[in-house]
Design a protein around this motif. Structure first.
Motif: not given
Length: 224
Positions: A74-79
């Motif tokens: 949840p804390e990471d960047d999808p891109d």
């Protein structure tokens, strides 16, 4: 000048025979981000565990069942994770220009979390390629220092690039103002440390890219 070309940036991933073996395993679901930014991928388990000790640890105790197992980041960047997926399956790193350089900075930090130095090196090559003729601006410096740990190669690149682009013989017009970067406290400390150590020689980040690599041969020699 040993600037990274497309072959060097995109090299790697998995060889064809190895890829076939890794793609024969079951898939797991990886959900990245939260809320409206949440994105999901169904990825081959063996491919993840082969390249990432982080996933290897998280999936070791998980039995290979027909039920799709889900990992949440949840804390990471999808891109940034999309670049990791792209690299996993193709060995390539190709980010949209409107998302540069922020997405590659986030991707480098993601690679640190996933314990995947080969991915980090390819991301760093992309970052170097983005700034051969364009200096880092204060927003990018601020982002680098906000998301990366002290002493990281990402921060070292930011400091080196600052000195290089302010050197009279750099050939690259300075595009970052002193006032802007001085607002980044930790960056300011790193600059002062270099000044106090009389270590202000303008290193060309693009010719000496090996200093930011962990496992990739940048073309100047092998990383120990």
């Amino acid at each position: 000048m040993a600037t990274p070309n497309d072959d060097e940036i995109n090299r790697g991933g998995v060889c064809t025979s190895e890829r076939v073996r890794l793609l024969q395993d079951t898939v797991v679901s990886v959900r990245v981000g939260r809320g409206q930014d949440l994105e999901s991928w169904s990825l081959h388990r063996s491919l993840l565990t082969h390249h990432s000790p982080y996933f290897a640890t998280g999936l070791t105790e998980t039995p290979r069942r027909s039920t799709l197992h889900t990992i949440k980041l949840p804390e990471d960047d999808p891109d940034a994770f999309a670049l990791f997926v792209q690299w996993l399956y193709t060995g390539r790193i190709a980010a949209r220009r409107d998302k540069l350089p922020a997405v590659v900075c986030h991707a480098w930090v993601l690679g640190e979390k996933l314990q995947c130095p080969a991915f980090q090196d390819r991301v760093m090559c992309r970052l170097l390629a983005c700034h051969v003729s364009e200096a880092l601006n204060e927003d990018t410096v601020g982002l680098i220092y906000d998301i990366s740990p002290p002493g990281s190669r990402l921060r070292a690149f930011a400091v080196d690039q600052f000195f290089w682009n302010r050197a009279e013989n750099s050939g690259v017009p300075p595009q970052i103002g002193v006032e802007g970067v001085m607002a980044v406290v930790d960056f300011n400390k790193d600059l002062l440390e270099r000044l106090c150590d009389n270590d202000t020689v303008a290193v060309n980040p693009y010719e000496d890219g090996m200093r930011y690599m962990k496992v990739l041969d940048y073309g100047i020699g092998k990383v120990k």
